[in-house]
Design a protein around this motif. Structure first.
Motif, PDB file in Angstrom:
ATOM      1  N   UNK A 129       0.849  -1.193   0.000  1.00 48.94           N
ATOM      2  CA  UNK A 129       0.000   0.000   0.000  1.00 48.94           C
ATOM      3  C   UNK A 129       0.878   1.234   0.000  1.00 48.94           C
ATOM      4  N   UNK A 130       0.501   2.247  -0.795  1.00 48.52           N
ATOM      5  CA  UNK A 130       1.285   3.483  -0.849  1.00 48.52           C
ATOM      6  C   UNK A 130       0.481   4.651  -0.275  1.00 48.52           C
ATOM      7  N   UNK A 131       1.092   5.832  -0.250  1.00 49.32           N
ATOM      8  CA  UNK A 131       0.453   7.011   0.340  1.00 49.32           C
ATOM      9  C   UNK A 131      -0.869   7.356  -0.340  1.00 49.32           C
ATOM     10  N   UNK A 132      -0.889   7.310  -1.671  1.00 45.55           N
ATOM     11  CA  UNK A 132      -2.116   7.651  -2.397  1.00 45.55           C
ATOM     12  C   UNK A 132      -3.253   6.697  -2.031  1.00 45.55           C
ATOM     13  N   UNK A 133      -2.937   5.426  -1.865  1.00 48.03           N
ATOM     14  CA  UNK A 133      -3.960   4.452  -1.497  1.00 48.03           C
ATOM     15  C   UNK A 133      -4.452   4.668  -0.068  1.00 48.03           C
ATOM     16  N   UNK A 134      -3.550   5.010   0.841  1.00 50.65           N
ATOM     17  CA  UNK A 134      -3.959   5.301   2.221  1.00 50.65           C
ATOM     18  C   UNK A 134      -4.843   6.544   2.239  1.00 50.65           C
ATOM     19  N   UNK A 135      -4.458   7.562   1.489  1.00 49.62           N
ATOM     20  CA  UNK A 135      -5.248   8.795   1.414  1.00 49.62           C
ATOM     21  C   UNK A 135      -6.643   8.501   0.842  1.00 49.62           C
ATOM     22  N   UNK A 136      -6.731   7.650  -0.172  1.00 56.43           N
ATOM     23  CA  UNK A 136      -8.026   7.282  -0.750  1.00 56.43           C
ATOM     24  C   UNK A 136      -8.875   6.498   0.250  1.00 56.43           C
ATOM     25  N   UNK A 137      -8.230   5.690   1.057  1.00 57.12           N
ATOM     26  CA  UNK A 137      -8.937   4.866   2.037  1.00 57.12           C
ATOM     27  C   UNK A 137      -9.379   5.662   3.264  1.00 57.12           C
ATOM     28  N   UNK A 161      -4.523  12.859   6.498  1.00 59.04           N
ATOM     29  CA  UNK A 161      -4.182  12.572   7.897  1.00 59.04           C
ATOM     30  C   UNK A 161      -4.380  13.796   8.783  1.00 59.04           C
ATOM     31  N   UNK A 162      -4.728  13.557  10.029  1.00 54.72           N
ATOM     32  CA  UNK A 162      -4.861  14.658  10.975  1.00 54.72           C
ATOM     33  C   UNK A 162      -3.502  15.126  11.467  1.00 54.72           C
ATOM     34  N   UNK A 163      -2.518  14.256  11.360  1.00 53.75           N
ATOM     35  CA  UNK A 163      -1.151  14.604  11.727  1.00 53.75           C
ATOM     36  C   UNK A 163      -0.211  13.900  10.763  1.00 53.75           C
ATOM     37  N   UNK A 164       0.754  14.646  10.252  1.00 52.76           N
ATOM     38  CA  UNK A 164       1.771  14.066   9.376  1.00 52.76           C
ATOM     39  C   UNK A 164       3.124  14.589   9.832  1.00 52.76           C
ATOM     40  N   UNK A 210       8.160   9.020   7.082  1.00 52.94           N
ATOM     41  CA  UNK A 210       6.974   9.831   7.347  1.00 52.94           C
ATOM     42  C   UNK A 210       5.979   8.999   8.149  1.00 52.94           C
ATOM     43  N   UNK A 211       5.290   9.673   9.068  1.00 58.45           N
ATOM     44  CA  UNK A 211       4.302   9.008   9.920  1.00 58.45           C
ATOM     45  C   UNK A 211       2.997   9.791   9.836  1.00 58.45           C
ATOM     46  N   UNK A 212       1.932   9.111   9.441  1.00 55.87           N
ATOM     47  CA  UNK A 212       0.602   9.725   9.380  1.00 55.87           C
ATOM     48  C   UNK A 212      -0.242   9.158  10.508  1.00 55.87           C
ATOM     49  N   UNK A 213      -0.990  10.040  11.182  1.00 51.19           N
ATOM     50  CA  UNK A 213      -1.859   9.610  12.265  1.00 51.19           C
ATOM     51  C   UNK A 213      -3.278  10.076  12.004  1.00 51.19           C
ATOM     52  N   UNK A 214      -4.217   9.162  12.214  1.00 47.10           N
ATOM     53  CA  UNK A 214      -5.651   9.432  12.107  1.00 47.10           C
ATOM     54  C   UNK A 214      -6.279   9.074  13.447  1.00 47.10           C
ATOM     55  N   UNK A 215      -7.361   9.764  13.831  1.00 45.77           N
ATOM     56  CA  UNK A 215      -8.049   9.388  15.063  1.00 45.77           C
ATOM     57  C   UNK A 215      -9.514   9.787  15.006  1.00 45.77           C
ATOM     58  N   UNK A 216     -10.294   9.079  15.776  1.00 48.69           N
ATOM     59  CA  UNK A 216     -11.702   9.399  15.954  1.00 48.69           C
ATOM     60  C   UNK A 216     -11.962   9.497  17.442  1.00 48.69           C
ATOM     61  N   UNK A 217     -13.014  10.192  17.788  1.00 49.79           N
ATOM     62  CA  UNK A 217     -13.415  10.340  19.180  1.00 49.79           C
ATOM     63  C   UNK A 217     -14.903  10.041  19.256  1.00 49.79           C
ATOM     64  N   UNK A 224      -5.194   5.287  14.134  1.00 46.40           N
ATOM     65  CA  UNK A 224      -4.496   4.513  13.112  1.00 46.40           C
ATOM     66  C   UNK A 224      -3.215   5.280  12.819  1.00 46.40           C
ATOM     67  N   UNK A 225      -2.079   4.628  13.002  1.00 45.94           N
ATOM     68  CA  UNK A 225      -0.774   5.246  12.739  1.00 45.94           C
ATOM     69  C   UNK A 225      -0.137   4.480  11.587  1.00 45.94           C
ATOM     70  N   UNK A 226       0.200   5.210  10.511  1.00 45.14           N
ATOM     71  CA  UNK A 226       0.764   4.581   9.318  1.00 45.14           C
ATOM     72  C   UNK A 226       2.190   5.087   9.135  1.00 45.14           C
ATOM     73  N   UNK A 227       3.126   4.159   8.987  1.00 47.14           N
ATOM     74  CA  UNK A 227       4.542   4.472   8.826  1.00 47.14           C
ATOM     75  C   UNK A 227       4.940   4.233   7.372  1.00 47.14           C
ATOM     76  N   UNK A 228       5.570   5.237   6.742  1.00 45.57           N
ATOM     77  CA  UNK A 228       5.970   5.142   5.338  1.00 45.57           C
ATOM     78  C   UNK A 228       7.483   5.192   5.196  1.00 45.57           C
ATOM     79  N   UNK A 229       7.996   4.484   4.175  1.00 46.29           N
ATOM     80  CA  UNK A 229       9.416   4.583   3.857  1.00 46.29           C
ATOM     81  C   UNK A 229       9.641   5.766   2.921  1.00 46.29           C
TER      82      UNK A 229
END
Length: 124
Positions: free
Chosen positions: A41-49, A53-56, A79-86, A105-110
């Motif tokens: 999975x790449x950044x574009x696919x994570x963004x589509x899903x 991100x709320x934090x990058x 790069x680290x992207x973080x998403x959250x819900x409350x 959800x924390x996603x780590x990218x190379x």
């Protein structure tokens, strides 16, 4: 005095327009995190899903020393992207005043933008 008041109001208006909270545009949950695959999975696919991100965070990744235990993705990621819900309550039977529940959800990218790892956390 009026100039000071107008100047203050103008600054406040500009700050209000600049501040825009970012919320995920997609539903966050374990199923969404399960769709993210390490190495494919790449950044574009994570963004589509998950949406934006709320934090990058960008960082200089540590290099893996040959012959040692593999480092966790949080150290080797570029790069680290973080998403959250409350949610309003931790569970349906939670007593009022117990505070909200958070799902992360924390996603780590190379450096190529591919997923190294995906981690989820939930407050209980």
């Amino acid at each position: 005095m009026i100039r000071l008041l107008l100047g203050t109001m103008l600054i406040a208006l500009v700050l209000l327009l600049m501040y825009r909270p970012v919320f995920p545009t997609k539903h966050l949950g374990p199923a969404a995190a399960a769709a993210i695959r390490k190495g494919t999975t790449n950044k574009a696919q994570v963004r589509a899903l998950l949406g934006e991100p709320q934090s990058a965070e960008r960082q200089v990744p540590l290099r893996q020393v040959p012959g040692t235990e593999p480092l966790p993705a949080k150290y080797t990621a570029s790069e680290i992207w973080t998403y959250w819900t409350v949610s309003k309550h931790k569970s349906s039977d939670a007593t009022p005043g117990t505070g909200p529940a958070h799902f992360f959800i924390i996603v780590f990218f190379d450096a190529r933008g591919m997923v190294l790892d995906c981690d989820t956390k939930q407050d209980e």
